[in-house]
Design a protein around this motif. Structure first.
Motif, mmCIF file in Angstrom:
data_model
loop_
_atom_site.group_PDB
_atom_site.id
_atom_site.type_symbol
_atom_site.label_atom_id
_atom_site.label_comp_id
_atom_site.label_asym_id
_atom_site.label_seq_id
_atom_site.Cartn_x
_atom_site.Cartn_y
_atom_site.Cartn_z
ATOM 1 N N PHE A 189 0.817 -1.200 0.000
ATOM 2 C CA PHE A 189 0.000 0.000 0.000
ATOM 3 C C PHE A 189 0.857 1.258 0.000
ATOM 4 O O PHE A 189 0.497 2.238 -0.647
ATOM 5 N N LEU A 209 1.878 1.498 -3.615
ATOM 6 C CA LEU A 209 0.773 1.893 -4.484
ATOM 7 C C LEU A 209 0.380 3.349 -4.261
ATOM 8 O O LEU A 209 0.029 4.066 -5.209
ATOM 9 N N ILE A 210 0.441 3.803 -2.994
ATOM 10 C CA ILE A 210 0.093 5.199 -2.721
ATOM 11 C C ILE A 210 1.084 6.125 -3.437
ATOM 12 O O ILE A 210 0.690 7.084 -4.107
ATOM 13 N N ARG A 242 0.283 6.062 -7.149
ATOM 14 C CA ARG A 242 -0.900 6.822 -7.537
ATOM 15 C C ARG A 242 -0.654 8.321 -7.435
ATOM 16 O O ARG A 242 -1.164 9.104 -8.237
ATOM 17 N N LEU A 243 0.127 8.731 -6.436
ATOM 18 C CA LEU A 243 0.422 10.160 -6.320
ATOM 19 C C LEU A 243 1.220 10.634 -7.526
ATOM 20 O O LEU A 243 1.022 11.745 -8.024
#
Lengths: 324, 295
Positions: free
Chosen positions: A308, A311-312, A315-316
């Motif tokens: 996570f 992935l964070i 995505r940012l």
């Protein structure tokens, strides 16, 4: 004639309801949309909560040592995450080292070099790689790739490096069976290619044509255009795409379970079998109970945190461009 | 052109050598990019070839009429696994579609610009690439442990959780493509927001939303990891009672492919061919037939 007009008018009336929904129905619809959005939030929170709840006894029992202990002994009830965490990180890292150049090459080929007529079929081929289920990659890796890999890579390389310092341990296969951390990394590389390539291609496509053409106009070669114009323009989002690929590689389960060999052993050689967090959960969960179950949940918790975070970040980095 | 290009000036090397090195770099790039693409194509080709060769060998007259055989017994088919997979996928899509479409509608219509929508969109994107095995663990804790048994319901819910983010994402993207003037036209006629959404925006975006649902279908049809701890597997005939383990193709393939029995392995290959052909067909329809606008 009048009758005809009337039937048309009536038919129209049938199709489009004149009555609007009441205020209550309108509010209900709105509430349903709102509720479904909240549900998506709750699922993510629920995943974290359930895994943390399940893994808590293991964390409490072993404390911080859970992360640093290589033990995994069902008989003595001693559990540690080290081997699985290292296996996860190593196989994902290998996947990036191999998969990212491949993906970028494909993206450049599709956007810059491919003749127009071939673009669609080639793009479709690469995208279909993403649709192949992971268990099929596992079967391909175990039954097709691993024997070839053992015969043409592991055996010759092992013979070549035997006795040498560093590479002699890093690239030595005690049992050249074809399965191991490197094999898992290669299969993962192939699996992340379609995702990374597809995002990288979208990024390259979004760069204004005029930039590219002016570079060509002053006499740049394709290499120079890619290196000095396209890559600097798209670098942030390409890093995002790579992180997204990393997120996938870290959590991939079935394909890895087939080809990694599932050994709980710390080995310096990337030809040796190992295990990842996901493969260990897949292998042991159904037969586990008591502390072993908690330890597996705790492993899941670690996997959750690692993926996570990755992935964070991904995505940012890609968010700016991906919002349509 | 020779000496005046910036590159040549920068290196200040003899003109002819610079030119050839530039040419070599360019050639290397072209060749390696082509090679990368070729590798991708060869891998896909080899996977398909493997499935066709091994899968066709596994096709027998009883494949789709008999359930999976017990260990060591001859013959049998995969009828129960096919049926089970259909049921699980059906449950997954039936649960995920309304939730996904409504959540996507919230993001694109009601929640525009709100903090909540921003958060949901971000977390949905993360859920989209979350490891599916963690979703299996979640559903295990949520349903299997309290109920005390593996069940088809749990498997269906796990698949629904994987399908939902795909549908949310495509629904939102498609609704955003609908021009605002159409919503305004609807509102100008006095239609309440829910009527405008159902009769104007959903209709305008319907092809895209259906594409998203088919993509979600293709995504969950081959998922294995979350089913390991939720639906598990069994060798008996499919029963409408979804409590207890339920046979399904992916887990059957996993267990049979790694088994020592030749007839089990053959059934695994036949199942693998069947499932991959279905998923590739769904993907082709969704990506290249229903939405030809992209690319």
């Amino acid at each position: 004639m009048a009758a005809l007009t009337e039937t048309i008018a009536l038919a129209r009336e049938d199709r489009v309801p004149r009555t609007t929904p009441s205020r209550g129905a309108d509010a209900l619809f709105r509430a349903a949309a709102y509720g479904c959005a909240i549900l998506v939030l709750l699922v993510l929170v629920g995943i974290l909560a359930s895994i943390a709840y399940g893994g808590w006894p293991a964390f409490r029992e072993f404390g911080f040592g859970f992360l640093t202990s290589p033990a995994w002994n069902v008989g003595t009830e001693q559990y540690g995450a080290l081997v699985a965490v290292i296996g996860t990180l190593a196989s994902a890292l290998i996947a990036l080292l191999i998969g990212v150049p491949l993906s970028l090459g494909i993206a450049v080929y599709l956007t810059q070099l491919c003749p127009g007529w071939a673009r669609r079929p080639v793009a479709m081929t690469i995208e279909l790689l993403a649709a192949v289920p992971s268990i099929i990659y596992g079967m391909w890796g175990l039954f097709i790739f691993a024997p070839l890999f053992a015969r043409f890579v592991q055996v010759p390389v092992s013979n070549l490096v035997e006795g040498l310092p560093v590479v002699g341990t890093l690239l030595y296969a005690r049992v050249p069976s074809g399965v191991g951390i490197l094999t898992a990394g290669i299969i993962l590389a192939i699996m992340i290619v379609p995702f990374v390539a597809s995002i990288a291609r979208d990024m390259l496509d979004q760069i204004p044509t005029i930039l590219r053409e002016s570079a060509y106009g002053i006499g740049c070669t394709t290499w120079e255009v890619v290196r000095h114009v396209l890559v600097p323009q798209a670098s942030v989002s390409i890093i995002g795409a790579i992180m997204l690929g990393l997120g996938r590689a870290l959590g991939e389960t079935m394909a890895v379970t087939f080809v990694i060999g599932n050994a709980n052993r710390l080995s310096a050689s990337i030809f040796d079998p190992g295990s990842t967090i996901a493969s260990r959960i897949a292998n042991e969960f159904n037969e586990a109970d008591g502390m072993q179950l908690n330890a597996l949940m705790a492993l899941g918790c670690i996997l959750f945190v690692i993926t996570f975070v990755v992935l964070i970040i991904a995505r940012l980095l890609t968010r700016r461009v991906k919002v349509a | 052109m020779d000496a005046t290009t910036p590159m040549a000036a920068m290196h200040a090397a003899p003109v002819s050598r610079v030119r050839s090195s530039r040419r070599v770099a360019d050639r290397v790039l072209r060749v390696s990019c082509f090679a990368a693409t070729l590798i991708g194509a060869v891998v896909l080709g080899s996977i398909l070839l493997m499935l066709i060769i091994e899968g066709l060998r596994g096709i027998t007259p009883t494949l789709l009429t008999q359930p999976t055989p017990g260990p060591g017994s001859e013959g049998g088919g995969i009828a129960n696994a096919v049926l089970g997979s259909l049921v699980l996928t059906f449950i997954g899509i039936v649960v995920a579609t309304p939730v996904g479409v409504m959540a996507g509608t919230f993001l694109a219509e009601y929640g525009r610009g709100s903090k909540l929508a921003e958060l949901v969109r971000f977390l949905n994107d993360i859920l989209l690439s979350a490891p599916s095995i963690l979703i299996g663990l979640f559903v295990y804790t949520l349903m299997v442990r309290p109920m005390g048994t593996y069940s088809g319901w749990a498997g269906g819910v796990a698949l629904a959780i994987i399908a939902t983010p795909v549908i949310v994402r495509t629904t939102e993207d498609m609704l955003r493509l609908v021009p605002g003037s159409m919503r305004e036209a609807g509102a100008a006629l006095g239609a309440p927001a829910s009527t405008v959404i159902r009769q104007v925006t959903w209709r305008a975006a319907s092809a895209g939303i259906v594409t998203g649902i088919i993509l979600a279908l293709a995504r969950i049809a081959g998922e294995t990891a979350p089913l390991l701890f939720t639906a598990l597997n069994n060798n008996s005939w499919f029963s409408p009672n979804l409590m207890g383990g339920i046979a399904n193709l992916p887990v059957m393939i996993y267990q049979f492919a790694l088994s020592p029995y030749p007839n089990w392995q053959q059934l695994a290959w036949a199942g693998a061919l069947l499932i991959t052909a279905t998923i590739l067909a769904l993907s082709v329809v969704a990506r290249f037939v229903l939405s030809p606008k992209r690319h």
